[in-house]
Design a protein around this motif. Sequence first.
Motif, PDB file in Angstrom:
ATOM      1  N   LEU A  26       0.837  -1.190   0.000  1.00  0.00           N
ATOM      2  CA  LEU A  26       0.000   0.000   0.000  1.00  0.00           C
ATOM      3  C   LEU A  26       0.873   1.241   0.000  1.00  0.00           C
ATOM      4  O   LEU A  26       1.879   1.312   0.701  1.00  0.00           O
ATOM      5  CB  LEU A  26      -0.929   0.018   1.226  1.00  0.00           C
ATOM      6  CG  LEU A  26      -1.893  -1.146   1.379  1.00  0.00           C
ATOM      7  CD1 LEU A  26      -2.846  -0.894   2.549  1.00  0.00           C
ATOM      8  CD2 LEU A  26      -2.678  -1.413   0.099  1.00  0.00           C
ATOM      9  N   TYR A  45      -6.750   6.531   6.548  1.00  0.00           N
ATOM     10  CA  TYR A  45      -6.744   5.402   5.615  1.00  0.00           C
ATOM     11  C   TYR A  45      -7.942   5.546   4.676  1.00  0.00           C
ATOM     12  O   TYR A  45      -9.086   5.407   5.094  1.00  0.00           O
ATOM     13  CB  TYR A  45      -6.822   4.131   6.456  1.00  0.00           C
ATOM     14  CG  TYR A  45      -6.923   2.807   5.758  1.00  0.00           C
ATOM     15  CD1 TYR A  45      -6.009   2.413   4.782  1.00  0.00           C
ATOM     16  CD2 TYR A  45      -7.913   1.892   6.135  1.00  0.00           C
ATOM     17  CE1 TYR A  45      -6.092   1.163   4.187  1.00  0.00           C
ATOM     18  CE2 TYR A  45      -8.002   0.636   5.561  1.00  0.00           C
ATOM     19  CZ  TYR A  45      -7.097   0.280   4.582  1.00  0.00           C
ATOM     20  OH  TYR A  45      -7.178  -0.971   4.006  1.00  0.00           O
ATOM     21  N   ARG A  78      -6.155  -0.425  -0.743  1.00  0.00           N
ATOM     22  CA  ARG A  78      -5.815  -1.370  -1.815  1.00  0.00           C
ATOM     23  C   ARG A  78      -6.633  -1.080  -3.092  1.00  0.00           C
ATOM     24  O   ARG A  78      -7.842  -0.867  -3.042  1.00  0.00           O
ATOM     25  CB  ARG A  78      -6.125  -2.790  -1.323  1.00  0.00           C
ATOM     26  CG  ARG A  78      -5.923  -3.893  -2.343  1.00  0.00           C
ATOM     27  CD  ARG A  78      -6.524  -5.195  -1.845  1.00  0.00           C
ATOM     28  NE  ARG A  78      -5.854  -5.713  -0.661  1.00  0.00           N
ATOM     29  CZ  ARG A  78      -5.050  -6.786  -0.640  1.00  0.00           C
ATOM     30  NH1 ARG A  78      -4.813  -7.441  -1.765  1.00  0.00           N
ATOM     31  NH2 ARG A  78      -4.512  -7.199   0.482  1.00  0.00           N
ATOM     32  N   SER A  83      -1.568   2.522  -4.640  1.00  0.00           N
ATOM     33  CA  SER A  83      -1.459   1.234  -3.954  1.00  0.00           C
ATOM     34  C   SER A  83      -1.638   0.092  -4.938  1.00  0.00           C
ATOM     35  O   SER A  83      -2.336   0.221  -5.952  1.00  0.00           O
ATOM     36  CB  SER A  83      -2.510   1.122  -2.846  1.00  0.00           C
ATOM     37  OG  SER A  83      -2.183   1.946  -1.751  1.00  0.00           O
ATOM     38  N   GLU A  95     -10.533  -4.694   2.966  1.00  0.00           N
ATOM     39  CA  GLU A  95     -10.120  -3.342   3.346  1.00  0.00           C
ATOM     40  C   GLU A  95      -9.862  -3.247   4.850  1.00  0.00           C
ATOM     41  O   GLU A  95      -8.864  -2.665   5.295  1.00  0.00           O
ATOM     42  CB  GLU A  95     -11.191  -2.326   2.946  1.00  0.00           C
ATOM     43  CG  GLU A  95     -10.893  -0.909   3.414  1.00  0.00           C
ATOM     44  CD  GLU A  95     -12.027   0.062   3.165  1.00  0.00           C
ATOM     45  OE1 GLU A  95     -12.175   1.019   3.947  1.00  0.00           O
ATOM     46  OE2 GLU A  95     -12.766  -0.132   2.174  1.00  0.00           O
ATOM     47  N   ASP A  98      -6.758  -5.248   5.858  1.00  0.00           N
ATOM     48  CA  ASP A  98      -5.570  -4.474   5.478  1.00  0.00           C
ATOM     49  C   ASP A  98      -5.313  -3.358   6.486  1.00  0.00           C
ATOM     50  O   ASP A  98      -4.166  -3.087   6.865  1.00  0.00           O
ATOM     51  CB  ASP A  98      -5.752  -3.862   4.090  1.00  0.00           C
ATOM     52  CG  ASP A  98      -5.698  -4.881   2.960  1.00  0.00           C
ATOM     53  OD1 ASP A  98      -5.344  -6.046   3.222  1.00  0.00           O
ATOM     54  OD2 ASP A  98      -6.022  -4.498   1.821  1.00  0.00           O
TER      55      ASP A  98
END
Length: 665
Positions: A26, A45, A78, A83, A95, A98
């Motif tokens: 990422l 994020y 992602r 990323s 998600e 991650d």
Amino acid sequence: MKIRTAFPYETTHEDVRIPLPDGTKLYARIWRPVTDAPVPALLEYLPYRLSDWTAPRDWQRHPWYAGHGYASVRVDVRGHGNSEGLPGDEYDAVELADGVAVVHWLAEQPWCTGKVGMFGISWGGFNSLQIAALAPEPLKAIVTVCSTDDRYDNDVHYMGGSVLAVDMHAWAATMLAFVCRPPDPLHAGEEWRRLWLRRLEAVDPFIHTWLAHQTRDAYWKHGSVCEDYGAIGAAVLAVGGWHDPYRDTVLRLVEHLPQDRVRGIIGPWSHQYPDRGLPPGPAIGFLQETLRWWDHHLKGVDNDVMAEPLLRSWISASHPPATVYEELPGRWVTDPAWPSPHVTPVTYAFQGDPVVVDSPQQTGLDAGRFFPFGNDADLPPDQREEDAHSACFDFPVPADGQPIEILGRPKVSLSLTTPAPTGQVIARLCDVAPDGSSTLVTRGALNFSARYGRDRAVEAQVGETEDFVFELNGIGHTFPPGHRVRLAISSAYWPWIWPQPDAAGFTLTPTASNLTLPVRRPTADAVEWQAPEQSEPLGVVTPATLEEPRPERLVVRDVAKGEWRLEVDPRYGGTRVYPDGLEFTEDALETYTITEDDPLTAHTRSDWSIRLHRPELAWNVTVDSRSEITCDADAFLTSNEVVCKEGDEVLFHRTWEKRIPRTAG
């Protein structure tokens, strides 16, 4: 706005690749204080491209946090931005997993103390809450702004069990265009085209999934932290604005989380960070307030942040209707608990003979934007025309009496007799001034099929009389003496609510109906905020153009056809030039069409055009998309198209046509 240039720490920043357990990397940007001592990390994020789309906003706050002794980290989800990997649905399990991995990676870095915080607005606020509910050990505190705890009934998809035509479609179309944007070769290198083409092959419009789940099923329960508030282990600072559609989440979080781990703030704001100074204000020193939160929970500083009242709220004074306010009149109040001991439910009984409510289908065109961002045409104009299409019940505030101050969620109980098995009822609470002007205060809606719960669809009994009980969105507002509290009831609210196929209205029995207001007794409150400040701006330039800007909101009426069309320019960004040479242009237009006597003519369309250009690299790519929804009595009909080009060469072109049964919406 104060621009701060001197900080306790000098700062540095670098772009890195964060490895995930499956080998995907990422893209991240890390701002850090120049110090040999490890510091806590703060994570934002998002899928919104840190190298361009959110870069101006990122530079307002991440360097500011770094200057105060934190490693402030911005990461692209992602399959987005630069990323690696393939994009998925919003807040899907990949998600969130991650995000948990990123939290652990940050905690393990030699420059980190092992303690991590998360923050974000909207998507970043959503996944901050959701990752907090997965309880990774290093995550000690979050700040969630304009987010939701309930993905079904307090998001962009459904309202009261009805399809949110205005934003389910607009947001799905926006994300279709966004997810098709390419990686930037300046940051992704020569692999950018391969990454892009793999990404494009994986794209499927979100609208297919969202319309396939028309009740609150397992799909919506995923990521809805209201399913188990006890799973949230981190301390939560929940922040919202009365002009943001997600503000009720703040009230639920301060009600359901332990008081030693939660605080709430609700201001007059739109869907924006409270320090940005965008209408409506007043803005506050939000970064300073969050610094107190981080210092206490991540550094163990013995400050007074947890001695603050559980909830600090803005209560607006009465104001004339307008589509934008630089600042609203009003005051801050505090409540030690929620529900508040200062708030008492007061019920107002309706009077009058039974009334047939059969609103024309264009009722709702003056609803304003579902997501106000501080633009000139975002908020609802005078409601008198909408009131004329509704059954209105007025409750005078005595001219020689006390003002009525409310804080919380009003509730209606309506006795309705329905001539058709499907339909919806919409309630608007308005403040009517002596001159007759009507200012929208708050509103709510209920799909007939959701009257027994959002998790099921139960048709109404034709010809039977039932009580339809539902809450309106939370609000803080003061009705002054001499004004009238108005409750307006309609059977249509386009384009917010997608109309049911029958849409035959209903008969309302006033003597069996009522409105309950959360009336707050006046208190002497002292709430102080520092003045807003930010770090130095990135230096993005918005070039002047010769084109005349189109209206933000334009209503067109075809009198002969009885057709109404609303055109909306969301004004996301236009053209801007970044300091690294990137030229980024985007243009969008949303169109909502309906005829006044036929719910099956409802039609939404969204067109997007995006161009990214790096002259120094001879790089020029475009993304053009079109998305439409129509309906018949049995199904929604969706049509989507994407065309992606490098220069004049078409690299990707795909269309999707889908018929989705109407099970509740």
